[in-house]
Design a protein around this motif. Structure first.
Motif, PDB file in Angstrom:
ATOM      1  N   PRO A  40       0.889  -1.219  -0.059  1.00  0.00           N
ATOM      2  CA  PRO A  40      -0.038  -0.080  -0.037  1.00  0.00           C
ATOM      3  C   PRO A  40       0.968   1.088  -0.209  1.00  0.00           C
ATOM      4  O   PRO A  40       1.911   1.215   0.379  1.00  0.00           O
ATOM      5  N   GLU A  41       0.234   2.584  -0.596  1.00  0.00           N
ATOM      6  CA  GLU A  41       1.193   3.704  -0.417  1.00  0.00           C
ATOM      7  C   GLU A  41       1.158   4.096   0.798  1.00  0.00           C
ATOM      8  O   GLU A  41       0.321   3.997   1.640  1.00  0.00           O
ATOM      9  N   ASN A 238      10.938   3.802  -2.814  1.00  0.00           N
ATOM     10  CA  ASN A 238      10.025   3.821  -4.010  1.00  0.00           C
ATOM     11  C   ASN A 238       8.981   5.008  -3.837  1.00  0.00           C
ATOM     12  O   ASN A 238       7.712   4.697  -3.700  1.00  0.00           O
ATOM     13  N   PRO A 239       9.308   6.178  -4.108  1.00  0.00           N
ATOM     14  CA  PRO A 239       8.592   7.184  -3.983  1.00  0.00           C
ATOM     15  C   PRO A 239       7.430   7.223  -5.246  1.00  0.00           C
ATOM     16  O   PRO A 239       8.073   6.825  -6.317  1.00  0.00           O
ATOM     17  N   GLN A 240       6.214   7.430  -5.065  1.00  0.00           N
ATOM     18  CA  GLN A 240       5.229   7.517  -5.976  1.00  0.00           C
ATOM     19  C   GLN A 240       4.809   8.957  -6.532  1.00  0.00           C
ATOM     20  O   GLN A 240       4.783   9.106  -7.757  1.00  0.00           O
ATOM     21  N   LYS A 241       4.295   9.688  -5.549  1.00  0.00           N
ATOM     22  CA  LYS A 241       3.746  10.909  -5.934  1.00  0.00           C
ATOM     23  C   LYS A 241       4.190  11.996  -4.803  1.00  0.00           C
ATOM     24  O   LYS A 241       4.546  11.616  -3.823  1.00  0.00           O
ATOM     25  N   ILE A 242       4.153  13.304  -5.218  1.00  0.00           N
ATOM     26  CA  ILE A 242       4.668  14.519  -4.179  1.00  0.00           C
ATOM     27  C   ILE A 242       3.186  15.359  -4.165  1.00  0.00           C
ATOM     28  O   ILE A 242       2.772  15.758  -5.087  1.00  0.00           O
ATOM     29  N   ARG A 243       3.054  15.791  -2.811  1.00  0.00           N
ATOM     30  CA  ARG A 243       1.965  16.814  -2.681  1.00  0.00           C
ATOM     31  C   ARG A 243       2.538  17.792  -1.523  1.00  0.00           C
ATOM     32  O   ARG A 243       3.401  17.621  -0.879  1.00  0.00           O
ATOM     33  N   ILE A 244       2.349  19.046  -2.007  1.00  0.00           N
ATOM     34  CA  ILE A 244       2.845  20.104  -1.385  1.00  0.00           C
ATOM     35  C   ILE A 244       1.628  20.578  -0.352  1.00  0.00           C
ATOM     36  O   ILE A 244       0.697  20.914  -0.660  1.00  0.00           O
ATOM     37  N   LEU A 260       4.549  12.831   0.880  1.00  0.00           N
ATOM     38  CA  LEU A 260       5.228  11.870  -0.137  1.00  0.00           C
ATOM     39  C   LEU A 260       4.361  10.733  -0.161  1.00  0.00           C
ATOM     40  O   LEU A 260       4.260   9.985   0.849  1.00  0.00           O
ATOM     41  N   ALA A 261       3.779  10.155  -1.095  1.00  0.00           N
ATOM     42  CA  ALA A 261       3.300   8.765  -1.301  1.00  0.00           C
ATOM     43  C   ALA A 261       4.507   7.845  -1.662  1.00  0.00           C
ATOM     44  O   ALA A 261       4.939   8.120  -2.814  1.00  0.00           O
ATOM     45  N   ALA A 262       4.714   6.813  -0.646  1.00  0.00           N
ATOM     46  CA  ALA A 262       5.906   5.881  -1.332  1.00  0.00           C
ATOM     47  C   ALA A 262       5.379   4.548  -1.179  1.00  0.00           C
ATOM     48  O   ALA A 262       4.414   4.082  -0.325  1.00  0.00           O
ATOM     49  N   LYS A 263       6.013   3.520  -1.468  1.00  0.00           N
ATOM     50  CA  LYS A 263       5.655   1.962  -1.372  1.00  0.00           C
ATOM     51  C   LYS A 263       7.341   1.485  -0.899  1.00  0.00           C
ATOM     52  O   LYS A 263       7.956   0.775  -1.636  1.00  0.00           O
ATOM     53  N   PRO A 264       7.685   1.603   0.408  1.00  0.00           N
ATOM     54  CA  PRO A 264       8.973   1.141   1.001  1.00  0.00           C
ATOM     55  C   PRO A 264       9.033  -0.381   0.895  1.00  0.00           C
ATOM     56  O   PRO A 264       8.145  -0.849   1.493  1.00  0.00           O
ATOM     57  N   VAL A 265       9.975  -0.770   0.764  1.00  0.00           N
ATOM     58  CA  VAL A 265      10.263  -2.285   1.007  1.00  0.00           C
ATOM     59  C   VAL A 265      11.731  -2.563   1.187  1.00  0.00           C
ATOM     60  O   VAL A 265      12.575  -2.043   0.790  1.00  0.00           O
ATOM     61  N   VAL A 266      11.890  -3.715   2.001  1.00  0.00           N
ATOM     62  CA  VAL A 266      13.512  -4.204   2.190  1.00  0.00           C
ATOM     63  C   VAL A 266      13.605  -5.628   1.321  1.00  0.00           C
ATOM     64  O   VAL A 266      12.806  -6.407   1.579  1.00  0.00           O
ATOM     65  N   ARG A 267      14.289  -5.659   0.548  1.00  0.00           N
ATOM     66  CA  ARG A 267      14.664  -6.947  -0.383  1.00  0.00           C
ATOM     67  C   ARG A 267      15.923  -7.503   0.010  1.00  0.00           C
ATOM     68  O   ARG A 267      17.050  -7.059   0.642  1.00  0.00           O
ATOM     69  N   PHE A 268      15.805  -8.757  -0.423  1.00  0.00           N
ATOM     70  CA  PHE A 268      17.037  -9.743   0.006  1.00  0.00           C
ATOM     71  C   PHE A 268      18.302  -9.334  -1.114  1.00  0.00           C
ATOM     72  O   PHE A 268      19.174  -8.908  -0.536  1.00  0.00           O
ATOM     73  N   GLU A 269      17.992  -9.164  -2.226  1.00  0.00           N
ATOM     74  CA  GLU A 269      19.026  -8.846  -3.304  1.00  0.00           C
ATOM     75  C   GLU A 269      18.982  -7.121  -3.363  1.00  0.00           C
ATOM     76  O   GLU A 269      17.716  -6.674  -3.369  1.00  0.00           O
ATOM     77  N   LYS A 270      20.205  -6.690  -3.819  1.00  0.00           N
ATOM     78  CA  LYS A 270      19.920  -5.363  -3.966  1.00  0.00           C
ATOM     79  C   LYS A 270      19.489  -4.913  -5.242  1.00  0.00           C
ATOM     80  O   LYS A 270      19.861  -5.376  -6.277  1.00  0.00           O
ATOM     81  N   PRO A 271      18.281  -3.939  -5.616  1.00  0.00           N
ATOM     82  CA  PRO A 271      17.671  -3.729  -6.555  1.00  0.00           C
ATOM     83  C   PRO A 271      18.513  -2.713  -7.298  1.00  0.00           C
ATOM     84  O   PRO A 271      19.368  -1.952  -6.344  1.00  0.00           O
ATOM     85  N   SER A 272      18.208  -2.538  -8.275  1.00  0.00           N
ATOM     86  CA  SER A 272      18.867  -1.406  -9.067  1.00  0.00           C
ATOM     87  C   SER A 272      18.149  -0.072  -8.781  1.00  0.00           C
ATOM     88  O   SER A 272      16.907  -0.064  -8.663  1.00  0.00           O
ATOM     89  N   ALA A 273      18.851   0.825  -8.799  1.00  0.00           N
ATOM     90  CA  ALA A 273      18.486   2.369  -8.487  1.00  0.00           C
ATOM     91  C   ALA A 273      17.440   2.640  -9.689  1.00  0.00           C
ATOM     92  O   ALA A 273      17.864   2.747 -10.728  1.00  0.00           O
ATOM     93  N   LEU A 274      16.123   3.251  -9.226  1.00  0.00           N
ATOM     94  CA  LEU A 274      15.569   3.737 -10.362  1.00  0.00           C
ATOM     95  C   LEU A 274      15.767   5.129 -10.771  1.00  0.00           C
ATOM     96  O   LEU A 274      16.071   5.945  -9.991  1.00  0.00           O
ATOM     97  N   ILE A 275      15.899   5.430 -12.242  1.00  0.00           N
ATOM     98  CA  ILE A 275      16.115   6.689 -12.520  1.00  0.00           C
ATOM     99  C   ILE A 275      14.870   7.127 -13.324  1.00  0.00           C
ATOM    100  O   ILE A 275      14.430   6.751 -14.477  1.00  0.00           O
ATOM    101  N   THR A 276      13.871   8.090 -12.747  1.00  0.00           N
ATOM    102  CA  THR A 276      12.577   8.442 -13.177  1.00  0.00           C
ATOM    103  C   THR A 276      12.579   9.958 -12.997  1.00  0.00           C
ATOM    104  O   THR A 276      13.274  10.431 -11.832  1.00  0.00           O
ATOM    105  N   PRO A 277      12.127  10.877 -13.897  1.00  0.00           N
ATOM    106  CA  PRO A 277      11.680  12.228 -13.400  1.00  0.00           C
ATOM    107  C   PRO A 277      10.761  12.333 -12.327  1.00  0.00           C
ATOM    108  O   PRO A 277      10.004  11.563 -12.131  1.00  0.00           O
TER     109      PRO A 277
END
Length: 473
Positions: A40-41, A238-244, A260-277
């Motif tokens: 959930p967000e 894992n940020p999703q949206k921003i609100r002022i 900030l709406a986000a979907k934080p998670v802890v994973r076993f293996e290192k995920p790649s860093a997401l490059i999004t605007p």
């Protein structure tokens, strides 16, 4: 003689059975099914602090310290035929006052003026200029209060908009010169307004709009970067949206409350860093609190050692055709899963030596924070092997004992996970970006057997604050 022969046959049969080693084939394990978490967000509250000191410094540079009539003190300003004057105006230090989203800049101005007059007819002088009279010299410079008002707003594209308004100068002292015999303060104020309007235009050109998007993009990238959680896994916000949420000024800072709406998670293996605007700021419903999913590892070797320590040496006695059969547990080892059931290898001794395999369903009991393997039963190939060679082993006593002993207290694991996540949340991510949070409680959301470990998906909720300080305009 007959009884002796029967006893001898039974003895030979027992020796023959004992000599048989039971070794059914290892079950074919399923590929690990590891569903992605339905996350959930979460709501993250981020107070962003923007230092206004650079703006104050720039304002001090842009607002001149000295205003004079053109080519003062050599040339005169002449209004019509009969009057001429020249003046000097200097400003004192800028004073800054912040209230909500309004910035007031004020300063005290000090001026002096020299002038003279003559008689004119139809626009032509008929007398020479009178001796020059002055104001603001011997009696001290005349004072006027001057200032600007700046309304600050943040647009959805992270542009700080500053709408600058020049305040009407407020004369505190009047200036009366001998040659007029009247108050000439309005003349000075009118000239001063023109100079201040030039300064206002310079301020608007330099700071009318300030683009903070590069700073927000940096923050967005950092939140998408995975961070190691004390070797427990990798935390990704894992940020999703921003609100002022709000914008205000305090002391020398512009404070922007960001949701900030986000979907934080802890994973076993290192995920790649997401490059999004970074997306534009938008409105979205508020979710209270902060939720994080953490995938924890329970190694099969460790679980096997615990189970073996509890069950090794346990002995059962069975009767088969008036012959006592002994079964003794030697080792119980977890291997993996098949059809969403854990597969365990059981090594034993006693009347027979050998191995068989059982399967069971892992269940978590929240009230005791216990993981238990339930519904334990013989694997189908082990059933066939036992029925052919030692059907007396095909007993509920054995599977019930395994089920009884295959029990694991997860209290310490969950407590350690909570401590590690809290430690990771309360730290500096990069210079100027600091986290402050607390996972109040942590529970188990699912159990997923993998190839070499048992995945425990934990769920925690609490509060999280991300403080961003030191962003300069």
């Amino acid at each position: 003689m007959k009884n002796r022969f029967l006893l001898l046959c039974m003895l030979c049969l027992a020796i023959t059975v004992h000599s048989q080693v039971i070794d059914p084939p290892t079950p074919v394990l399923s590929l690990p099914a590891y569903p992605a978490a339905v996350i959930p967000e979460s709501e993250l509250n981020i107070p962003v602090q923007v230092d206004l000191a650079p703006f104050f410094a720039m304002a001090n540079k842009k607002v001149d310290t000295l205003f004079t009539s053109p080519r003062f003190p050599d040339d005169w300003v002449q209004q019509g035929c009969d009057t001429r004057y020249k003046y000097s105006f200097r400003r004192g230090p800028l004073q800054f006052s912040l209230k909500n989203t309004t910035l007031d800049i004020s300063f005290m101005g000090y001026y002096k003026i020299i002038g003279s007059t003559r008689a004119c007819v139809n626009g032509k002088a008929v007398t020479p200029w009178t001796p020059a009279c002055q104001c603001g010299f011997e009696e001290g410079e005349r004072k006027v209060k001057v200032g600007f008002s700046i309304a600050i707003s943040l647009l959805t594209n992270y542009t700080v908009k500053m709408q600058i308004t020049r305040k009407e100068p407020e004369p505190l002292d009047k200036c009366t010169v001998c040659f007029w015999g009247q108050d000439i303060t309005p003349v000075i104020i009118s000239a001063l307004k023109k100079e201040l309007d030039v300064s206002k235009a310079d301020l608007e050109k330099s700071y009318g709009r300030v683009d903070l998007k590069p700073h927000f993009q940096t923050l967005w990238n950092q939140l998408n970067t995975p961070y190691n959680v004390n070797n427990m896994g990798w935390l990704q916000i894992n940020p999703q949206k921003i609100r002022i949420n709000s914008i205000q000024t305090v002391n020398n800072q512009l404070q922007i409350s960001v949701g900030l709406a986000a979907k934080p998670v802890v994973r076993f293996e290192k995920p790649s860093a997401l490059i999004t605007p970074v997306p534009h700021a938008s409105n979205f419903s508020r979710n209270q609190g902060f939720q994080v999913y953490a995938d924890l590892v329970m190694n099969y070797d460790s679980l096997s050692r615990i189970l073996t320590a509890q069950i090794a040496g346990k002995e059962f006695t069975f009767s088969k055709a008036f012959i006592k059969k002994r079964f003794i547990f030697r080792e119980c080892k977890l291997l993996g899963s098949r059809d969403n059931r854990l597969v365990m290898q059981v090594k034993f001794t006693g009347t027979n030596d050998g191995t068989f395999y059982v399967t069971g369903k892992p269940l978590y009991y929240a009230n005791t924070r216990t993981l238990q393997v339930t519904d334990v039963d013989f694997d189908i190939q082990s059933q066939n092997a036992l029925l052919k060679t030692a059907d007396w082993l095909f007993s509920k006593k054995i599977t019930s004992e395994i089920e009884k002993m295959a029990k694991y207290d997860l209290t310490e694991l969950l407590s350690t996970a909570r401590s590690n996540i809290n430690q990771q949340l309360n730290r500096q991510f990069i210079k100027g970006i600091t986290g402050s949070g607390n996972i109040k409680d942590i529970s188990v959301a699912g159990i997923f057997p993998q190839s070499g470990w048992l995945a425990v998906r934990a769920y925690g909720d609490g509060d999280f604050l991300l403080k961003v300080a030191g962003l300069d305009l």
